[in-house]
Design a protein around this motif. Sequence first.
Motif, short mmCIF file in Angstrom:
data_model
loop_
_atom_site.label_atom_id
_atom_site.label_comp_id
_atom_site.label_asym_id
_atom_site.label_seq_id
_atom_site.Cartn_x
_atom_site.Cartn_y
_atom_site.Cartn_z
N ALA A 1 3.19 -8.44 -2.95
CA ALA A 1 1.90 -8.73 -3.59
C ALA A 1 1.47 -7.52 -4.40
O ALA A 1 0.37 -6.99 -4.24
N SER B 1 3.87 -6.91 -10.31
CA SER B 1 4.75 -7.93 -10.90
C SER B 1 4.69 -9.24 -10.11
O SER B 1 4.76 -10.33 -10.70
N GLY B 2 4.56 -9.14 -8.78
CA GLY B 2 4.50 -10.34 -7.95
C GLY B 2 3.26 -11.17 -8.28
O GLY B 2 3.32 -12.40 -8.39
N HIS C 1 4.26 -7.25 3.50
CA HIS C 1 4.18 -6.70 4.86
C HIS C 1 2.95 -5.82 5.09
O HIS C 1 2.68 -5.41 6.20
N THR C 2 2.23 -5.49 4.03
CA THR C 2 1.03 -4.64 4.20
C THR C 2 -0.21 -5.54 4.31
O THR C 2 -0.17 -6.71 3.95
N SER D 1 -3.44 3.60 -8.89
CA SER D 1 -2.84 4.02 -10.17
C SER D 1 -3.88 4.68 -11.07
O SER D 1 -5.08 4.39 -10.99
N CYS E 1 3.21 -9.55 6.86
CA CYS E 1 4.29 -10.47 7.15
C CYS E 1 5.61 -9.70 7.04
O CYS E 1 6.00 -9.30 5.95
N ALA F 1 9.88 -9.04 -5.65
CA ALA F 1 8.97 -8.17 -6.43
C ALA F 1 8.50 -7.03 -5.54
O ALA F 1 7.31 -6.75 -5.43
N THR F 2 9.48 -6.37 -4.90
CA THR F 2 9.16 -5.38 -3.87
C THR F 2 8.99 -3.97 -4.42
O THR F 2 8.76 -3.04 -3.65
N GLY G 1 3.47 1.28 1.30
CA GLY G 1 4.22 0.06 1.62
C GLY G 1 5.57 -0.08 0.95
O GLY G 1 6.22 -1.11 1.11
N THR H 1 9.38 -0.07 0.34
CA THR H 1 10.58 -0.13 1.19
C THR H 1 11.79 -0.47 0.31
O THR H 1 11.63 -0.95 -0.80
N VAL I 1 7.20 6.78 -9.62
CA VAL I 1 8.14 5.65 -9.75
C VAL I 1 9.54 6.03 -9.31
O VAL I 1 9.84 7.19 -9.04
N GLY J 1 1.07 4.22 -18.80
CA GLY J 1 0.75 2.80 -18.68
C GLY J 1 1.96 1.90 -18.84
O GLY J 1 1.85 0.68 -18.75
C1 LIG Z 1 0.21 7.21 -7.32
C2 LIG Z 1 0.72 6.28 -8.38
C3 LIG Z 1 0.03 6.17 -9.57
C4 LIG Z 1 0.51 5.32 -10.57
N1 LIG Z 1 -0.19 5.20 -11.73
C5 LIG Z 1 0.26 4.38 -12.70
C6 LIG Z 1 -0.50 4.18 -13.88
O1 LIG Z 1 -1.63 4.66 -14.02
N2 LIG Z 1 0.04 3.39 -14.86
C7 LIG Z 1 1.27 2.79 -14.73
O2 LIG Z 1 1.71 2.10 -15.64
N3 LIG Z 1 1.98 2.91 -13.58
C8 LIG Z 1 1.50 3.67 -12.57
N4 LIG Z 1 2.21 3.78 -11.41
C9 LIG Z 1 3.44 2.98 -11.24
C10 LIG Z 1 3.08 1.50 -10.97
O3 LIG Z 1 2.07 1.44 -9.99
C11 LIG Z 1 4.31 0.71 -10.50
O4 LIG Z 1 5.37 0.91 -11.40
C12 LIG Z 1 4.01 -0.77 -10.38
O5 LIG Z 1 3.00 -0.99 -9.41
C13 LIG Z 1 5.25 -1.54 -9.98
O6 LIG Z 1 4.92 -2.88 -9.77
P1 LIG Z 1 5.84 -3.77 -8.80
O7 LIG Z 1 5.20 -5.10 -8.72
O8 LIG Z 1 7.25 -3.70 -9.22
O9 LIG Z 1 5.76 -3.03 -7.40
P2 LIG Z 1 4.49 -2.68 -6.49
O10 LIG Z 1 3.25 -2.77 -7.27
O11 LIG Z 1 4.85 -1.42 -5.82
O12 LIG Z 1 4.47 -3.87 -5.43
C14 LIG Z 1 5.48 -4.04 -4.47
C15 LIG Z 1 4.92 -4.83 -3.31
O13 LIG Z 1 6.00 -5.18 -2.46
C16 LIG Z 1 5.61 -4.98 -1.12
N5 LIG Z 1 6.79 -4.74 -0.31
C17 LIG Z 1 7.65 -3.70 -0.37
N6 LIG Z 1 8.57 -3.80 0.58
C18 LIG Z 1 8.29 -4.93 1.28
C19 LIG Z 1 8.89 -5.55 2.42
N7 LIG Z 1 9.94 -5.01 3.03
N8 LIG Z 1 8.34 -6.68 2.88
C20 LIG Z 1 7.26 -7.23 2.27
N9 LIG Z 1 6.65 -6.68 1.22
C21 LIG Z 1 7.18 -5.53 0.72
C22 LIG Z 1 4.69 -3.77 -1.17
O14 LIG Z 1 3.85 -3.72 -0.04
C23 LIG Z 1 3.93 -4.03 -2.47
O15 LIG Z 1 2.77 -4.76 -2.24
C24 LIG Z 1 1.74 4.60 -10.38
C25 LIG Z 1 2.41 4.70 -9.16
C26 LIG Z 1 1.92 5.53 -8.17
C27 LIG Z 1 2.65 5.61 -6.87
#
Ligand SMILES: Cc1cc2nc3c(=O)[nH]c(=O)nc-3n(C[C@H](O)[C@H](O)[C@H](O)COP(=O)(O)OP(=O)(O)OC[C@H]3O[C@@H](n4cnc5c(N)ncnc54)[C@H](O)[C@@H]3O)c2cc1C
Length: 388
Positions: free
Chosen positions: A10, A13-14, A33-34, A44, A128, A156-157, A166, A168, A333, A371
Motif C-alpha cells: 500500500a 505505486s500500489g 504488512h504494516t 518523503s 497482513c 508493489a513492495t 516496512g 522488505t 532508494v 521528485g
Molecule cells: C526518507 C525518504 C524520503 C523520500 N523522499 C522522496 C521525495 O521527496 N520524492 C521522491 O520522488 N521520492 C522520495 N523518496 C522515494 C519514494 O518514497 C519511493 O521511491 C516510492 O515511495 C516508491 O514507491 P513504491 O510504491 O515502489 O514503494 P513504497 O512506497 O515503498 O511502498 C511499498 C509498500 O510495500 C509494503 N511492503 C513491503 N514489503 C512487504 C511485505 N513483505 N508484505 C507486505 N507488504 C510489504 C510496504 O509496507 C509499503 O507500504 C523518499 C524515500 C525515503 C525513504
Amino acid sequence: MKTDVIIIGAGASGLMCALEAGRRGRLVLILDHTPKIGSKIRVSGGGRCNFTNRQVSRENYLSQNPHFVTSALARFRPEHFMAMLHEHGIPYHERSAGQLFCDESAQAVVDMLVAECQRVSVRFVMECRISEVRKNGLFVVDTSQGTFHGESLVVATGGLSYPQLGATPLGYSIARQFGMKVTPLHPALTPLKFSPGDLEVFGPLSGIAVNATVAYKGLSFRENVLFTHRGLSGPAILQVSSYWERGSSFTLDLLPGLDAHAFLLEKRGSRMHLATLLGQHLPARLVKAWCEGHFQSRPLNQYSPGELQAIARSLHGWEIEPMDREGFNKAEVTLGGVDTRGISSQRMESTSVPGLYFPGEVLDVTGQLGGYNLHWAWASGFAAGQYV
Ligand SMILES: Cc1cc2nc3c(=O)[nH]c(=O)nc-3n(C[C@H](O)[C@H](O)[C@H](O)COP(=O)(O)OP(=O)(O)OC[C@H]3O[C@@H](n4cnc5c(N)ncnc54)[C@H](O)[C@@H]3O)c2cc1C
C-alpha cells in the motif's frame, strides 16, 4: 477469498495502480504488512512530499535498460498528478529545478490516494503478513489474514531502503521464485562516508554546508553539500551516490561560478593569508581544514605562480575518494531491482508470467533526487493499473 486483482504493497505505486484498476471496474484488494498506508509518501520530501518534477524524462533515471521508462512516463505526465491535487484542493509549490512540494503535509497526498481508492471500492487488508505466493491457474497468496485468490498479482513492495518503514525484500523473492532476474541491489541517494584519513581532518566540520558542484564520470550536480560526522551528505552528494562506484573518486568544486585563479592572482602581492582570502567565500572552519589537508595557509605574496595555479585547481577540483556509502537505513532508494528486460514497458507485466505485475521501486529503475522516484511510482502504477 477471490478477487480480480491482488496488490501487495500500500505504497505509492500500489495505490496508483489500485485506483486506476478500480476505475476500470476491477475488484481490487491491497495487502500490506504494516499498519499504515503510504508510509514512505508521508516522510518523503522532509514531510512535504516532493511528489513530482515539472521536467521528467528518461535521463532522470538509472537502469540497466535505460529506454524502459519511456512508455510509462509518456502516458503519465507530471500534469496528471498536479490535476489530481487541484481536484482535491491540495496546494503545492515549486522549489529549485522544477521540484514540486506540498505546501502543507505529505499526509494530504496519502489521504487523496486513499479517498480515490475508496471511491472505486478498493479494499485494504493491513497488518497482513504474507507467507506464500503461488500460481495455480489464479494467483494464490497465503497470509496471516487468510488466503486470497486473484487473476492478477501486482508486486508493489518497493525497495530496501528505510526498513523501519516496512521495506522488505519480498518483491525480489517473488520475482526469483517465478524465474525472473534481479539486478544487484545497492543503497542510493544516500550519504557517503569519508576514508579514515579524511574523517580525521574533515569529520569535525559536521554541520557545515556549502553550495558546490560535485562531478563524477561526466555528470555534475550543483547543490548543497553537507559535512557530517561520518562523511558528506546534502543533495549534491545524494545525487552522486547513485552513480559512485567503490574505489573511485569524485571532485568537489568549492567555488563554482568563480574563477579561483583570477581571484588569487588579484591578491598575489598581498600579505593577506590564503585562509583569510578564501574565508570571503567559504566558512572559516572549512577553509582551515581544507588548507591543512592541501596547502598550508601563508601570506599570498609567498606563493609562486605555479602554486597559485595548483591551489585554484584544487579549489575547483578537490578530489575525494569515499570509503563507502551509507546503508539502506539512510538511503532514500534502492539502486537495481527486478530486471526490466523481463517486463513489458507498457504494462509492467512479466513477459514470462502472465498476470504478474511489478510497478514502482521494486524494478531496476532508480530516479535522481527531485521528485523522480515518486513520479516513477505514479507512472508505473498507472501503467499497470490500465492492464491488471
Ligand atoms: C526518507 C525518504 C524520503 C523520500 N523522499 C522522496 C521525495 O521527496 N520524492 C521522491 O520522488 N521520492 C522520495 N523518496 C522515494 C519514494 O518514497 C519511493 O521511491 C516510492 O515511495 C516508491 O514507491 P513504491 O510504491 O515502489 O514503494 P513504497 O512506497 O515503498 O511502498 C511499498 C509498500 O510495500 C509494503 N511492503 C513491503 N514489503 C512487504 C511485505 N513483505 N508484505 C507486505 N507488504 C510489504 C510496504 O509496507 C509499503 O507500504 C523518499 C524515500 C525515503 C525513504
